[in-house]
Design a protein around this motif. Structure first.
Motif, PDB file in Angstrom:
ATOM      1  N   VAL A 174       5.331 -73.018 -84.939  1.00 53.44           N
ATOM      2  CA  VAL A 174       4.617 -71.751 -85.126  1.00 53.44           C
ATOM      3  C   VAL A 174       3.721 -71.568 -83.906  1.00 53.44           C
ATOM      4  CG1 VAL A 174       2.983 -70.460 -86.551  1.00 53.44           C
ATOM      5  CG2 VAL A 174       4.673 -71.957 -87.635  1.00 53.44           C
ATOM      6  N   GLN A 175       3.949 -70.491 -83.163  1.00 51.57           N
ATOM      7  CA  GLN A 175       3.192 -70.238 -81.942  1.00 51.57           C
ATOM      8  C   GLN A 175       2.162 -69.136 -82.174  1.00 51.57           C
ATOM      9  OE1 GLN A 175       6.777 -69.675 -81.619  1.00 51.57           O
ATOM     10  NE2 GLN A 175       7.193 -71.825 -81.181  1.00 51.57           N
ATOM     11  N   THR A 176       0.920 -69.418 -81.786  1.00 50.50           N
ATOM     12  CA  THR A 176      -0.128 -68.399 -81.799  1.00 50.50           C
ATOM     13  C   THR A 176      -0.493 -68.096 -80.352  1.00 50.50           C
ATOM     14  OG1 THR A 176      -1.975 -69.971 -81.848  1.00 50.50           O
ATOM     15  CG2 THR A 176      -1.002 -69.351 -83.966  1.00 50.50           C
ATOM     16  N   LYS A 177      -1.503 -67.279 -80.184  1.00 54.68           N
ATOM     17  CA  LYS A 177      -1.927 -66.892 -78.832  1.00 54.68           C
ATOM     18  C   LYS A 177      -2.369 -68.102 -78.034  1.00 54.68           C
ATOM     19  CE  LYS A 177      -5.152 -63.759 -76.496  1.00 54.68           C
ATOM     20  NZ  LYS A 177      -6.251 -62.775 -76.687  1.00 54.68           N
ATOM     21  N   GLU A 178      -3.013 -69.067 -78.685  1.00 55.76           N
ATOM     22  CA  GLU A 178      -3.595 -70.202 -77.979  1.00 55.76           C
ATOM     23  C   GLU A 178      -2.859 -71.518 -78.189  1.00 55.76           C
ATOM     24  OE1 GLU A 178      -6.042 -69.954 -75.895  1.00 55.76           O
ATOM     25  OE2 GLU A 178      -6.499 -67.840 -76.275  1.00 55.76           O
ATOM     26  N   HIS A 179      -2.147 -71.664 -79.315  1.00 58.88           N
ATOM     27  CA  HIS A 179      -1.652 -72.993 -79.677  1.00 58.88           C
ATOM     28  C   HIS A 179      -0.209 -72.950 -80.150  1.00 58.88           C
ATOM     29  CE1 HIS A 179      -5.779 -74.235 -79.334  1.00 58.88           C
ATOM     30  NE2 HIS A 179      -6.147 -73.369 -80.263  1.00 58.88           N
ATOM     31  N   ASN A 180       0.367 -74.148 -80.165  1.00 57.18           N
ATOM     32  CA  ASN A 180       1.709 -74.334 -80.694  1.00 57.18           C
ATOM     33  C   ASN A 180       1.663 -75.431 -81.757  1.00 57.18           C
ATOM     34  OD1 ASN A 180       4.568 -74.170 -80.907  1.00 57.18           O
ATOM     35  ND2 ASN A 180       4.733 -76.004 -79.636  1.00 57.18           N
ATOM     36  N   TYR A 181       2.019 -75.091 -82.984  1.00 58.97           N
ATOM     37  CA  TYR A 181       2.035 -76.044 -84.096  1.00 58.97           C
ATOM     38  C   TYR A 181       3.481 -76.478 -84.326  1.00 58.97           C
ATOM     39  CZ  TYR A 181      -2.563 -73.973 -85.161  1.00 58.97           C
ATOM     40  OH  TYR A 181      -3.850 -73.509 -85.100  1.00 58.97           O
ATOM     41  N   LEU A 182       3.739 -77.773 -84.196  1.00 58.27           N
ATOM     42  CA  LEU A 182       5.085 -78.300 -84.404  1.00 58.27           C
ATOM     43  C   LEU A 182       5.152 -79.010 -85.755  1.00 58.27           C
ATOM     44  CD1 LEU A 182       7.917 -78.745 -83.266  1.00 58.27           C
ATOM     45  CD2 LEU A 182       7.090 -80.881 -82.226  1.00 58.27           C
ATOM     46  N   PHE A 183       5.979 -78.480 -86.663  1.00 63.12           N
ATOM     47  CA  PHE A 183       6.123 -79.030 -88.011  1.00 63.12           C
ATOM     48  C   PHE A 183       7.455 -79.761 -88.144  1.00 63.12           C
ATOM     49  CE2 PHE A 183       3.276 -75.366 -88.599  1.00 63.12           C
ATOM     50  CZ  PHE A 183       2.247 -75.953 -89.301  1.00 63.12           C
ATOM     51  N   ARG A 184       7.479 -80.709 -89.097  1.00 62.33           N
ATOM     52  CA  ARG A 184       8.700 -81.447 -89.405  1.00 62.33           C
ATOM     53  C   ARG A 184       8.858 -81.545 -90.916  1.00 62.33           C
ATOM     54  NH1 ARG A 184       8.915 -87.655 -87.652  1.00 62.33           N
ATOM     55  NH2 ARG A 184       7.496 -87.793 -89.455  1.00 62.33           N
ATOM     56  N   ILE A 185      10.064 -81.294 -91.388  1.00 62.56           N
ATOM     57  CA  ILE A 185      10.361 -81.453 -92.818  1.00 62.56           C
ATOM     58  C   ILE A 185      10.507 -82.950 -93.100  1.00 62.56           C
ATOM     59  CG2 ILE A 185      11.866 -80.805 -94.735  1.00 62.56           C
ATOM     60  CD1 ILE A 185      10.639 -78.392 -93.398  1.00 62.56           C
ATOM     61  N   PRO A 186       9.670 -83.535 -93.953  1.00 63.73           N
ATOM     62  CA  PRO A 186       9.769 -84.986 -94.194  1.00 63.73           C
ATOM     63  C   PRO A 186      10.939 -85.324 -95.120  1.00 63.73           C
ATOM     64  CG  PRO A 186       8.016 -84.042 -95.536  1.00 63.73           C
ATOM     65  CD  PRO A 186       8.546 -82.916 -94.687  1.00 63.73           C
ATOM     66  N   PHE A 187      11.564 -86.461 -94.874  1.00 66.91           N
ATOM     67  CA  PHE A 187      12.598 -86.964 -95.778  1.00 66.91           C
ATOM     68  C   PHE A 187      11.909 -87.622 -96.973  1.00 66.91           C
ATOM     69  CE2 PHE A 187      15.145 -86.461 -92.026  1.00 66.91           C
ATOM     70  CZ  PHE A 187      16.416 -86.143 -92.505  1.00 66.91           C
ATOM     71  N   THR A 188      12.298 -87.248 -98.171  1.00 67.97           N
ATOM     72  CA  THR A 188      11.711 -87.796 -99.393  1.00 67.97           C
ATOM     73  C   THR A 188      12.832 -88.233-100.332  1.00 67.97           C
ATOM     74  OG1 THR A 188      11.657 -85.645-100.515  1.00 67.97           O
ATOM     75  CG2 THR A 188       9.730 -86.240 -99.170  1.00 67.97           C
ATOM     76  N   VAL A 189      12.427 -88.694-101.516  1.00 65.99           N
ATOM     77  CA  VAL A 189      13.418 -89.108-102.519  1.00 65.99           C
ATOM     78  C   VAL A 189      14.297 -87.931-102.913  1.00 65.99           C
ATOM     79  CG1 VAL A 189      13.702 -89.955-104.871  1.00 65.99           C
ATOM     80  CG2 VAL A 189      11.940 -90.951-103.388  1.00 65.99           C
ATOM     81  N   GLN A 190      13.684 -86.744-103.014  1.00 66.33           N
ATOM     82  CA  GLN A 190      14.435 -85.558-103.420  1.00 66.33           C
ATOM     83  C   GLN A 190      15.175 -84.926-102.247  1.00 66.33           C
ATOM     84  OE1 GLN A 190      11.281 -83.285-105.314  1.00 66.33           O
ATOM     85  NE2 GLN A 190      12.038 -83.851-107.343  1.00 66.33           N
ATOM     86  N   ASN A 191      14.583 -84.993-101.043  1.00 62.98           N
ATOM     87  CA  ASN A 191      15.213 -84.402 -99.862  1.00 62.98           C
ATOM     88  C   ASN A 191      15.653 -85.515 -98.915  1.00 62.98           C
ATOM     89  OD1 ASN A 191      14.379 -81.814-100.840  1.00 62.98           O
ATOM     90  ND2 ASN A 191      12.349 -82.222 -99.980  1.00 62.98           N
ATOM     91  N   ASN A 192      16.719 -86.188 -99.299  1.00 65.37           N
ATOM     92  CA  ASN A 192      17.169 -87.337 -98.514  1.00 65.37           C
ATOM     93  C   ASN A 192      18.459 -87.069 -97.761  1.00 65.37           C
ATOM     94  OD1 ASN A 192      18.889 -87.238-100.675  1.00 65.37           O
ATOM     95  ND2 ASN A 192      18.289 -89.225-101.539  1.00 65.37           N
ATOM     96  N   ARG A 193      18.944 -85.830 -97.815  1.00 62.95           N
ATOM     97  CA  ARG A 193      20.161 -85.469 -97.096  1.00 62.95           C
ATOM     98  C   ARG A 193      19.835 -84.461 -96.008  1.00 62.95           C
ATOM     99  NH1 ARG A 193      24.461 -83.334-101.184  1.00 62.95           N
ATOM    100  NH2 ARG A 193      22.677 -81.976-101.647  1.00 62.95           N
ATOM    101  N   THR A 194      20.634 -84.467 -94.965  1.00 65.64           N
ATOM    102  CA  THR A 194      20.412 -83.555 -93.843  1.00 65.64           C
ATOM    103  C   THR A 194      20.517 -82.100 -94.291  1.00 65.64           C
ATOM    104  OG1 THR A 194      21.368 -85.191 -92.339  1.00 65.64           O
ATOM    105  CG2 THR A 194      21.183 -82.937 -91.524  1.00 65.64           C
ATOM    106  N   GLU A 195      21.466 -81.829 -95.216  1.00 61.32           N
ATOM    107  CA  GLU A 195      21.634 -80.443 -95.682  1.00 61.32           C
ATOM    108  C   GLU A 195      20.382 -79.949 -96.415  1.00 61.32           C
ATOM    109  OE1 GLU A 195      24.661 -82.744 -97.462  1.00 61.32           O
ATOM    110  OE2 GLU A 195      24.053 -83.144 -95.393  1.00 61.32           O
TER     111      GLU A 195
END
Length: 746
Positions: free
Chosen positions: A245-266
Motif C-alpha cells: 500500500v503506497q501513500t504519499k510518503e511511505h510504502n507499507y509491504l504486507f504479507r499473508i501469513p501461512f496458518t493452520v487454516q491457510n496452509n495452501r498457496t491457493e
C-alpha cells in the motif's frame, strides 16, 4: 545482564485474565480460536484483547459526546507551545485554543486527512491550507484524536445524514479484517511483525500484536492509513502472499501469513486478491470524494492568514542548538569529510518506525561531533551569538573608534559563570565517531544533541524523578518535555532488554536509553511531574480571564443606558426602513451595531452612527456617556467563554490523571524508601490543594456561563453564539461611538 523491570509471568497472566473478562463472549471466542489455530501467540492474544477493550471504551466515551478537548503541542520559534484542540460535532468545527483565545477554527469540510506519524505526533491535512503538525500528550490521547478525525473525514467523504443531525461522531463498520505481517526495517535487519488490519470506509487501521512477550506492559501500537486523501494506491508484489500500500510518503509491504487454516498457496493467493481488490475499491471511492467541498472554497487566502504550524526540524531547545553549534564549529571547519557538516535534514524528527519511506536512501552511520582537542588548562565557554556589524559600516559607526582592549574585565568571573562542563566525564573518554548506536539513527542524533546540555548521569535519572519541584533539585520543565519526547518505544525496550553486555561499553545515548527502559512507568512519571507544575500556573492564568468575563456580563446585564441607546438605533432604523418601503422590526441583532458606520449620507463623512450621536445629543445627551457603565469593554476581548470552558475542562482531566498516576506509582510494598514516602506525601498534599483551587475555578466558570446565557436571552441572541463575537461587537461599537461623538460635538 541488567535488571530490567518488566511484568512477571504471574502478573502477566493475571493481566490477561482481567483483560479477557472485559470482552464480549463473541470477541473472546474469536481471539481464543486465533490462538487455537496458531494464528497468534498468547502474548499476541493479550495485545489483541487490549485493542478490543480500548475500542469498546473509545466507542462508549467518544460516540456519546459531541465536544472533545485535548491538550496538544505545536512547534514554533524553537519552542513547543501548549494548545487545546477542540473537535466540536455540534458546530462541525475544529478549534485551536490558546489560554482561552480561539486562535484558529476550521470547518469539518476543510479536513482532508489525518496522518499518523511516529510516537505521539500526527498531522491534520486540510484542503488548501497548511498542514498542522502536532503532538499529543499521550498515546491514548493521540488514539482518540485520530479516531475522531477519521470520523470527521468519513463524514466529509460519505455525507451521512444521520451523523450531521445527531451532532455526534458516527461509528464506522469494519468492512474487512484479518491478520497480516508487515515488513519493518531496523538498522541491522528486516523483520515481519504481525498486525490486525481493519478496513473501514476511508481508512486502513493497523494494530500491532506481534511485539512478543518481552514488553508486556506496553500499550497496543496502532497506526492508521487514511484512504480519504486520494493519494493512496495498492498493488501486488512478487509472489502470491505479498502486496503493498503506497501513500504519499511511505510504502507499507504486507504479507499473508501461512496458518493452520491457510496452509495452501491457493488459499493465500485468494486472500491476497481479496485484500487488494477491497483496498483498491475504497481508494477509488475516496479519490472521487476527496475534492474540496463547495463549503471550503473560501480557504484560498494567503498563507499569512494562517498560523504557521512548522515541521519541527529537531528535538532540541534553542539553547542546546547554539551550544552544539558553538562547541563543534572548529572541528567541523577542520574536518574534510562531508558527513561532519550538519545539514538541515539531519535535524529532522525521526521517521515513523512502522512504514518504509519510498525515497529513503540507505542512511550512513550516525555522526556525532567530537569536541576539539584542548589543553587541560584551557576552559571552554559558551558562545555569545550576537549579530555582527558588517565591515563596510564599521568606519562610520561608533565601533570605528572603540578599543575593547582598554576595558578591563574579570576573566575568572566570566569563566566561572559561562564555562562548559565536560559532559562526557561520567562515562570516561568520548566515544569514537563510528561507535555503533542501538537506537534509531535520527532519534539518536537528536537525543545526543539534547544530552550535550543535560548535566545528569544516567544513574541519577531515577532519583530526579522523585523530586517534584525544580527548585528542590528536580528536572527542569524543558528537560522533562525533552525526555517525554524521547521515551523508548516498545521496539526500543525489546532491543535494549536483549543487550547483555556492560552499559559502560555503550554510547552515552544508549546508556540513557538503557536507564530509561529500567524505570517502571517512566512515561507516567514524566507526565506527572510536568502536569503537577503546569496545573497551578494554568489555574492562575485562567482566573482573571474568567473574572473579567463575569464582570463584563454583569455590566451588560445591568446597563440601562446601553439599552436606551439601542432603542434610539431601533427607532432610527425603523424610520429609514419604513421610508424605504420595508417592514418595521421589533428588535435587531447586536452584530448590526457594526454596520452603523458603513451607511453613509449624502456627505461622505456623515454616517448613520453620526446621525445616532446627533439624536442622542439633541434629546438625551447624558446617554452619550453610556460607555461608563461598560468599562470592561474598553479593550477588544481576546479570550472567549468557549475557549475558557475548554481550558477548565482540560484542567479537570489533568487533575484526574494526576490522581490516577499517584495510585499507579504508589509503592506496593510496606517498606517504601524515604524518598518514595516523601514523594507520595508531597503529591498527596498538592492534590488536595489543587482539588480545592480547581473546585473554586469551576464554580466561577459555571457562574460565567450562566450570566452569559442570560445575556443571550436578554438581547435575543442564539445560545450557541460565542462571547468573543458578541463582546467584540459591543467593544467595537463603543470605540466607534466615541469617535463619532468627537466629530459631532460642537
Amino acid at each position: 545482564m541488567f535488571p530490567v523491570v518488566f511484568m512477571s509471568w504471574a502478573e502477566y497472566h493475571s493481566s490477561l485474565q482481567e483483560t479477557l473478562v472485559k470482552l464480549s463472549q463473541e470477541k473472546l471466542l474469536k481471539i481464543m480460536n486465533m490462538v487455537k489455530n496458531k494464528e497468534v501467540s498468547v502474548e499476541g492474544a493479550l495485545h489483541l484483547a487490549q485493542k478490543e477493550v480500548y475500542a469498546e471504551k473509545d466507542s462508549q466515551d467518544l460516540l456519546t459526546g459531541s465536544q472533545f478537548n485535548f491538550i496538544i503541542y505545536k512547534y514554533k520559534h524553537y519552542r513547543w507551545q501548549k494548545r487545546i484542540l477542540q473537535i466540536d460535532f455540534n458546530t462541525r468545527t475544529i478549534f485551536n485554543i490558546e489560554k482561552g483565545i480561539i486562535k484558529k477554527q476550521f470547518p469539518f469540510s476543510q479536513v482532508k486527512a489525518c496522518e499518523d506519524t511516529e510516537r505521539r505526533r500526527f498531522s491534520i491535512v486540510f484542503h488548501g491550507r497548511q498542514d498542522y503538525e502536532l503532538e499529543a500528550v499521550s498515546l491514548d490521547d493521540k488514539r482518540k484524536i485520530t479516531y475522531l478525525l477519521s470520523r470527521v473525514i468519513q463524514s466529509n467523504s460519505y455525507k451521512r445524514p444521520a451523523e450531521s443531525c445527531s451532532g455526534r461522531p458516527a461509528e464506522c463498520e469494519v468492512i474487512h479484517e484479518g491478520l497480516l505481517d508487515l515488513q519493518q526495517n531496523t538498522l541491522t535487519s528486516t523483520e515481519w511483525v504481525k498486525y490486525l488490519v481493519q478496513l473501514r470506509e476511508g481508512e486502513l487501521t493497523l494494530y500491532c500484536i506481534g511485539l512478543g512477550g518481552k514488553n508486556k506492559t506496553a500499550d497496543p501500537v496502532t497506526n492508521t492509513i487514511n484512504l480519504a486523501g486520494g493519494n493512496v494506491s495498492v498493488s501486488k508484489e512478487n509472489g502470491c502472499s505479498t502486496f503493498s500500500v503506497q501513500t504519499k510518503e511511505h510504502n507499507y509491504l504486507f504479507r499473508i501469513p501461512f496458518t493452520v487454516q491457510n496452509n495452501r498457496t491457493e488459499d493465500v493467493s485468494k486472500l491476497q486478491n481479496e485484500w487488494v481488490s477491497l483496498i483498491e475499491r475504497y481508494c477509488q471511492l475516496c479519490k472521487g470524494a476527496s475534492l474540496p467541498q463547495e463549503g471550503s472554497q473560501g480557504c484560498t487566502s494567503s498563507e499569512a492568514d494562517y498560523e504557521d504550524f512548522t515541521v519541527p526540524l529537531n528535538e532540541q531547545k534553542e539553547e542546546a542548538f547554539h551550544f552544539a553549534v558553538s562547541s563543534a564549529t572548529t572541528c567541523v571547519n577542520k574536518s574534510s569529510g562531508p558527513q561532519t557538516k550538519p545539514a538541515e535534514g539531519e535535524a529532522a524528527p525521526a521517521s515513523p518506525s512502522l512504514p518504509i519511506s519510498k525515497a529513503e536512501v540507505p542512511p550512513a552511520p550516525p555522526v556525532f561531533l567530537q569536541p576539539c582537542s584542548l589543553s587541560p588548562s584551557t576552559k571552554r565557554t559558551k558562545a555569545f551569538h550576537w549579530d555582527v556589524v558588517p565591515c563596510d559600516k564599521i568606519q562610520k559607526s561608533v565601533w570605528g573608534s572603540c578599543d575593547p582592549c582598554k576595558k578591563k574585565i574579570d576573566v575568572s568571573r566570566l569563566c566561572d559563570q559561562f564555562q562548559i562542563q565536560d559532559m562526557a566525564a561520567f562515562s570516561g573518554s568520548e566515544p569514537s565517531v563510528n561507535q555503533h548506536i542501538m537506537l534509531d539513527r535520527k532519534v539518536a542524533h537528536n537525543f545526543n544533541i539534547f544530552l550535550k546540555s543535560f548535566r545528569i548521569k544516567p544513574s541519577e535519572l531515577k532519583e530526579k524523578l522523585y523530586i517534584i519541584h525544580e527548585e528542590s533539585g528536580g528536572l527542569t520543565d524543558e528537560q522533562i518535555t525533552a525526555l517525554r519526547r524521547y521515551m523508548p518505544t516498545p521496539k526500543d525496550a525489546e532491543r535494549y532488554q536483549a543487550f547483555k553486555g556492560s552499559s559502560s561499553e555503550l554510547h552515552v545515548v544508549d546508556q540513557f536509553m538503557l536507564e530509561m527502559c529500567k524505570i517502571p512507568h517512566l512515561g507516567q512519571r514524566l507526565d506527572l511531574l510536568l502536569t503537577v507544575r503546569e496545573l497551578p500556573v494554568s489555574m492562575r492564568d485562567l482566573e482573571p480571564l474568567i473574572n473579567q468575563k463575569i464582570q463584563a456580563s454583569k455590566q451588560l446585564q445591568s446597563s440601562q443606558k446601553f439599552v436606551a441607546v439601542l432603542e434610539y438605533v431601533l427607532a432610527i432604523g425603523n424610520h429609514l426602513n419604513e421610508k424605504a418601503g420595508k417592514e418595521k422590526a421589533k428588535g435587531f441583532r447586536l452584530s448590526s451595531l457594526t454596520k452603523l458606520p458603513l451607511l453613509r449620507g449624502k456627505e461622505r463623512t456623515f454616517t448613520l452612527l453620526h446621525a445616532l450621536v446627533e439624536q442622542i445629543f439633541l434629546h438625551e445627551p447624558d446617554l452619550a456617556k453610556f460607555s461608563q457603565e461598560l468599562t470592561e469593554f474598553e479593550a477588544v476581548p481576546d479570550a472567549s467563554m468557549k475557549g475558557l470552558c475548554a481550558e477548565v475542562d482540560v484542567l479537570k482531566k489533568e487533575l484526574e490523571n494526576i490522581i490516577q498516576w499517584r495510585r499507579l506509582l504508589k509503592p506496593k510494598t510496606i517498606k517504601a524508601t524515604p524518598q518514595e514516602s516523601q514523594f507520595c506525601k508531597e503529591l498527596k498534599d498538592l492534590i488536595q490543594k489543587y482539588e480545592g483551587d480547581l473546585s473554586q475555578l469551576s464554580k466561577r466558570c459555571d457562574e460565567m456561563k450562566k450570566l452569559y446565557s442570560n445575556i443571550l436571552v436578554k438581547f435575543g441572541e442564539p445560545q450557541d453564539l460565542d462571547s468573543q463575537e458578541l463582546f467584540g461587537w459591543v467593544s467595537s461599537f463603543i470605540s466607534e461611538f466615541r469617535k463619532a461623538c468627537a466629530e459631532v460635538a460642537p
